[in-house]
Write a protein that holds these residues in place. Structure first.
Motif, PDB file in Angstrom:
ATOM      1  N   GLY A 157       6.377   3.930  10.850  1.00 44.28           N
ATOM      2  CA  GLY A 157       6.499   2.499  10.572  1.00 44.28           C
ATOM      3  C   GLY A 157       7.312   2.297   9.313  1.00 44.28           C
ATOM      4  O   GLY A 157       8.075   3.178   8.888  1.00 44.28           O
ATOM      5  N   GLU A 158       7.093   1.162   8.664  1.00 44.27           N
ATOM      6  CA  GLU A 158       7.958   0.782   7.552  1.00 44.27           C
ATOM      7  C   GLU A 158       7.929   1.765   6.367  1.00 44.27           C
ATOM      8  O   GLU A 158       8.961   2.111   5.810  1.00 44.27           O
ATOM      9  CB  GLU A 158       7.549  -0.612   7.075  1.00 44.27           C
ATOM     10  N   GLY A 159       6.714   2.206   6.008  1.00 44.87           N
ATOM     11  CA  GLY A 159       6.593   3.075   4.831  1.00 44.87           C
ATOM     12  C   GLY A 159       7.271   4.414   5.046  1.00 44.87           C
ATOM     13  O   GLY A 159       8.075   4.874   4.222  1.00 44.87           O
ATOM     14  N   THR A 160       6.972   5.051   6.154  1.00 51.02           N
ATOM     15  CA  THR A 160       7.548   6.373   6.416  1.00 51.02           C
ATOM     16  C   THR A 160       9.050   6.263   6.718  1.00 51.02           C
ATOM     17  O   THR A 160       9.803   7.194   6.439  1.00 51.02           O
ATOM     18  CB  THR A 160       6.788   7.085   7.555  1.00 51.02           C
ATOM     19  N   LEU A 211       5.047  16.885   5.082  1.00 55.39           N
ATOM     20  CA  LEU A 211       5.709  16.833   6.382  1.00 55.39           C
ATOM     21  C   LEU A 211       5.253  15.531   7.024  1.00 55.39           C
ATOM     22  O   LEU A 211       4.048  15.299   7.142  1.00 55.39           O
ATOM     23  CB  LEU A 211       5.253  18.038   7.226  1.00 55.39           C
ATOM     24  N   TYR A 212       6.184  14.680   7.398  1.00 59.30           N
ATOM     25  CA  TYR A 212       5.752  13.374   7.915  1.00 59.30           C
ATOM     26  C   TYR A 212       6.594  12.953   9.109  1.00 59.30           C
ATOM     27  O   TYR A 212       7.747  13.367   9.255  1.00 59.30           O
ATOM     28  CB  TYR A 212       5.824  12.303   6.813  1.00 59.30           C
ATOM     29  N   HIS A 213       5.975  12.134   9.950  1.00 60.14           N
ATOM     30  CA  HIS A 213       6.751  11.555  11.043  1.00 60.14           C
ATOM     31  C   HIS A 213       6.963  10.086  10.751  1.00 60.14           C
ATOM     32  O   HIS A 213       6.130   9.439  10.097  1.00 60.14           O
ATOM     33  CB  HIS A 213       6.093  11.791  12.413  1.00 60.14           C
ATOM     34  N   GLU A 247      -7.409  10.964  10.493  1.00 53.23           N
ATOM     35  CA  GLU A 247      -6.289  10.225   9.891  1.00 53.23           C
ATOM     36  C   GLU A 247      -6.531   8.727  10.042  1.00 53.23           C
ATOM     37  O   GLU A 247      -5.691   7.995  10.559  1.00 53.23           O
ATOM     38  CB  GLU A 247      -4.967  10.661  10.517  1.00 53.23           C
ATOM     39  N   ASN A 248      -7.703   8.292   9.591  1.00 53.80           N
ATOM     40  CA  ASN A 248      -8.006   6.857   9.640  1.00 53.80           C
ATOM     41  C   ASN A 248      -7.041   6.063   8.775  1.00 53.80           C
ATOM     42  O   ASN A 248      -6.519   6.577   7.797  1.00 53.80           O
ATOM     43  CB  ASN A 248      -9.424   6.600   9.103  1.00 53.80           C
ATOM     44  N   ARG A 249      -6.853   4.804   9.108  1.00 49.27           N
ATOM     45  CA  ARG A 249      -6.033   3.945   8.247  1.00 49.27           C
ATOM     46  C   ARG A 249      -6.672   3.853   6.876  1.00 49.27           C
ATOM     47  O   ARG A 249      -7.888   3.793   6.758  1.00 49.27           O
ATOM     48  CB  ARG A 249      -5.905   2.553   8.866  1.00 49.27           C
ATOM     49  N   SER A 305      -0.796  14.365   3.821  1.00 49.27           N
ATOM     50  CA  SER A 305      -1.462  15.629   3.496  1.00 49.27           C
ATOM     51  C   SER A 305      -0.509  16.558   2.765  1.00 49.27           C
ATOM     52  O   SER A 305       0.702  16.535   3.010  1.00 49.27           O
ATOM     53  CB  SER A 305      -1.885  16.340   4.786  1.00 49.27           C
ATOM     54  N   LEU A 360       0.807  -1.224   0.000  1.00 46.17           N
ATOM     55  CA  LEU A 360       0.000   0.000   0.000  1.00 46.17           C
ATOM     56  C   LEU A 360       0.837   1.269   0.000  1.00 46.17           C
ATOM     57  O   LEU A 360       1.882   1.330   0.660  1.00 46.17           O
ATOM     58  CB  LEU A 360      -0.889   0.025   1.252  1.00 46.17           C
ATOM     59  N   ARG A 401       1.119   5.270   1.152  1.00 47.31           N
ATOM     60  CA  ARG A 401       0.785   5.886   2.443  1.00 47.31           C
ATOM     61  C   ARG A 401       0.154   7.258   2.212  1.00 47.31           C
ATOM     62  O   ARG A 401       0.669   8.057   1.413  1.00 47.31           O
ATOM     63  CB  ARG A 401       2.031   6.074   3.294  1.00 47.31           C
ATOM     64  N   PRO A 402      -0.958   7.553   2.928  1.00 48.88           N
ATOM     65  CA  PRO A 402      -1.578   8.877   2.753  1.00 48.88           C
ATOM     66  C   PRO A 402      -0.792   9.968   3.470  1.00 48.88           C
ATOM     67  O   PRO A 402      -0.484   9.845   4.653  1.00 48.88           O
ATOM     68  CB  PRO A 402      -2.965   8.702   3.393  1.00 48.88           C
ATOM     69  N   ILE A 404       1.987  15.815  14.474  1.00 47.86           N
ATOM     70  CA  ILE A 404       2.135  15.855  13.019  1.00 47.86           C
ATOM     71  C   ILE A 404       0.833  16.343  12.365  1.00 47.86           C
ATOM     72  O   ILE A 404       0.805  16.651  11.168  1.00 47.86           O
ATOM     73  CB  ILE A 404       2.590  14.482  12.467  1.00 47.86           C
TER      74      ILE A 404
HETATM   75  C1  LIG Z   1      -5.761  11.669   5.076  1.00 44.70           C
HETATM   76  C2  LIG Z   1      -4.487  11.377   5.847  1.00 44.70           C
HETATM   77  C3  LIG Z   1      -3.474  12.312   5.840  1.00 44.70           C
HETATM   78  C4  LIG Z   1      -2.281  12.040   6.537  1.00 44.70           C
HETATM   79  N1  LIG Z   1      -1.320  12.987   6.510  1.00 44.70           N
HETATM   80  C5  LIG Z   1      -0.166  12.763   7.152  1.00 44.70           C
HETATM   81  C6  LIG Z   1       0.882  13.710   7.100  1.00 44.70           C
HETATM   82  O1  LIG Z   1       0.775  14.757   6.449  1.00 44.70           O
HETATM   83  N2  LIG Z   1       2.022  13.429   7.772  1.00 44.70           N
HETATM   84  C7  LIG Z   1       2.172  12.246   8.479  1.00 44.70           C
HETATM   85  O2  LIG Z   1       3.227  12.038   9.080  1.00 44.70           O
HETATM   86  N3  LIG Z   1       1.201  11.336   8.550  1.00 44.70           N
HETATM   87  C8  LIG Z   1       0.038  11.544   7.896  1.00 44.70           C
HETATM   88  N4  LIG Z   1      -0.935  10.596   7.932  1.00 44.70           N
HETATM   89  C9  LIG Z   1      -0.679   9.348   8.668  1.00 44.70           C
HETATM   90  C10 LIG Z   1       0.229   8.473   7.794  1.00 44.70           C
HETATM   91  O3  LIG Z   1      -0.469   8.090   6.640  1.00 44.70           O
HETATM   92  C11 LIG Z   1       0.670   7.232   8.574  1.00 44.70           C
HETATM   93  O4  LIG Z   1       1.488   7.619   9.658  1.00 44.70           O
HETATM   94  C12 LIG Z   1       1.448   6.306   7.674  1.00 44.70           C
HETATM   95  O5  LIG Z   1       0.581   5.752   6.700  1.00 44.70           O
HETATM   96  C13 LIG Z   1       2.084   5.184   8.458  1.00 44.70           C
HETATM   97  O6  LIG Z   1       2.691   4.335   7.540  1.00 44.70           O
HETATM   98  P1  LIG Z   1       3.947   3.440   7.940  1.00 44.70           P
HETATM   99  O7  LIG Z   1       4.179   2.446   6.900  1.00 44.70           O
HETATM  100  O8  LIG Z   1       5.100   4.307   8.313  1.00 44.70           O
HETATM  101  O9  LIG Z   1       3.445   2.779   9.270  1.00 44.70           O
HETATM  102  P2  LIG Z   1       2.798   1.336   9.444  1.00 44.70           P
HETATM  103  O10 LIG Z   1       2.160   1.332  10.769  1.00 44.70           O
HETATM  104  O11 LIG Z   1       3.838   0.300   9.181  1.00 44.70           O
HETATM  105  O12 LIG Z   1       1.671   1.267   8.344  1.00 44.70           O
HETATM  106  C14 LIG Z   1       0.976   0.097   8.102  1.00 44.70           C
HETATM  107  C15 LIG Z   1      -0.321   0.403   7.390  1.00 44.70           C
HETATM  108  O13 LIG Z   1      -1.208   1.154   8.165  1.00 44.70           O
HETATM  109  C16 LIG Z   1      -1.530   2.365   7.554  1.00 44.70           C
HETATM  110  N5  LIG Z   1      -1.455   3.357   8.629  1.00 44.70           N
HETATM  111  C17 LIG Z   1      -0.752   3.259   9.750  1.00 44.70           C
HETATM  112  N6  LIG Z   1      -0.959   4.298  10.551  1.00 44.70           N
HETATM  113  C18 LIG Z   1      -1.819   5.103   9.905  1.00 44.70           C
HETATM  114  C19 LIG Z   1      -2.427   6.334  10.218  1.00 44.70           C
HETATM  115  N7  LIG Z   1      -2.211   6.984  11.367  1.00 44.70           N
HETATM  116  N8  LIG Z   1      -3.234   6.878   9.307  1.00 44.70           N
HETATM  117  C20 LIG Z   1      -3.474   6.247   8.148  1.00 44.70           C
HETATM  118  N9  LIG Z   1      -2.948   5.067   7.804  1.00 44.70           N
HETATM  119  C21 LIG Z   1      -2.134   4.504   8.669  1.00 44.70           C
HETATM  120  C22 LIG Z   1      -0.527   2.576   6.464  1.00 44.70           C
HETATM  121  O14 LIG Z   1      -1.069   3.262   5.326  1.00 44.70           O
HETATM  122  C23 LIG Z   1      -0.172   1.159   6.109  1.00 44.70           C
HETATM  123  O15 LIG Z   1      -1.105   0.638   5.194  1.00 44.70           O
HETATM  124  C24 LIG Z   1      -2.127  10.830   7.258  1.00 44.70           C
HETATM  125  C25 LIG Z   1      -3.154   9.892   7.260  1.00 44.70           C
HETATM  126  C26 LIG Z   1      -4.324  10.164   6.566  1.00 44.70           C
HETATM  127  C27 LIG Z   1      -5.411   9.168   6.556  1.00 44.70           C
END
Ligand SMILES: Cc1cc2nc3c(=O)[nH]c(=O)nc-3n(C[C@H](O)[C@H](O)[C@H](O)COP(=O)(O)OP(=O)(O)OC[C@H]3O[C@@H](n4cnc5c(N)ncnc54)[C@H](O)[C@@H]3O)c2cc1C
Ligand code: FES
Length: 231
Positions: free
Chosen positions: A64-67, A59-61, A192-194, A47, A42, A44-45, A103
């Motif tokens: 997990g693996e994707g970030t 801007l991201y924190h 910020e739903n998954r 903003s 997948l 990653r969303p 964030i």
């Molecule tokens: C509309 C929207 C806007 C966002 N904007 C930002 C932003 O600008 N900056 C930022 O740092 N983060 C943002 N997030 C949160 C960010 O998407 C998650 O922190 C990120 O997907 C985590 O991915 P990961 O692989 O690092 O973590 P993992 O935990 O390994 O992710 C595993 C799965 O869960 C999903 N996931 C995990 N945590 C979140 C979460 N909190 N929200 C949504 N999906 C999640 C991932 O997409 C992935 O599919 C946003 C989320 C949404 C829904």
């Protein structure tokens, strides 16, 4: 495909990434971002943090693996962006407050292009970041809280519109404050739903609202605070 211009750690675990390309988007919208081919499955969303001619920023924190993978990107690397998605923040006039926790401040910066006089409330658990950039971008006040509760600083009764983004407990508190105060403000929360598909096809991001279930990616991520039923 966007090309990374810079990827700078602005505070421990918080990165500001800039990529070249003409990517449209309104304030509060997001992109599905990936920097890999097949794995992780997948995108990653993220903003929109800022957009200028030929450049988009996020801007991201590192969560997990994707970030974590994003944090390793160097200038010249490729970034795949799909979007923009979501409804974004509403057009609004009058007195506006933007409230960000952690964030959750990410989508608020770009909103200052439209809400030029908004007051901005930034809450950090530890080291604050980008405060000077926010101060330069608004003629309103910028209030910073480190380690406390940023919401305590916001008087809901002096604003016409309040937009909040941050962790769910903060957004729940925003909803409570709106319902318990005599505030006439339109209060919005950006969730910020998954997410998985980002385009309304998979239901992973389902949000319980007072009338029916909605999708955070296509009906949101911005909702009126009083319509969300928090879990
Ligand atoms: C509309 C929207 C806007 C966002 N904007 C930002 C932003 O600008 N900056 C930022 O740092 N983060 C943002 N997030 C949160 C960010 O998407 C998650 O922190 C990120 O997907 C985590 O991915 P990961 O692989 O690092 O973590 P993992 O935990 O390994 O992710 C595993 C799965 O869960 C999903 N996931 C995990 N945590 C979140 C979460 N909190 N929200 C949504 N999906 C999640 C991932 O997409 C992935 O599919 C946003 C989320 C949404 C829904
Ligand atoms: S993420 Fe698939 S429907 Fe919202």
């Amino acid at each position: 495909m966007a090309e990374v211009i810079a990827n700078i750690e602005v505070a421990p675990g918080i990165f500001r990434i800039q990529a070249s390309g003409s990517y449209p988007g309104r304030m509060g919208q997001f992109y599905m971002v990936r920097a890999w081919d097949n794995y992780p499955l997948l995108s990653r969303p993220l903003s929109i943090f800022n957009r200028t001619e030929g450049k988009i920023e996020f801007l991201y924190h590192v969560a997990g693996e994707g970030t974590e993978r994003f944090s390793l990107l160097k200038p010249g690397d490729e970034l795949h962006l799909e979007g923009p998605f979501g409804n974004g923040f509403p057009e609004a006039e009058g007195r506006i407050a933007l409230v960000g926790g952690g964030i959750g401040i990410a989508p608020l910066f770009y909103a200052l292009g439209a809400y030029r006089q908004a007051d901005v409330y930034l809450g950090f658990s530890r080291e604050p970041y980008l405060v000077e950039e926010f101060k330069a971008a608004t003629s309103g006040k910028v209030v910073v809280n480190v380690g406390g509760i940023i919401l305590d600083e916001v008087n809901f009764c002096v604003y016409d519109h309040i937009v909040a983004c941050g962790p769910e407990p903060m957004l729940q508190a925003v909803q409570r404050k709106k319902l318990e105060s005599a505030s006439q403000a339109n209060v919005y929360v950006s969730l910020e739903n998954r997410m998985a598909c980002g385009i309304g096809a998979c239901l992973v991001c389902s949000v319980k609202c007072i009338d029916q279930r909605r999708k955070a990616c296509s009906d949101g991520p911005v909702f009126l605070a009083e319509e969300v039923v928090f879990g």
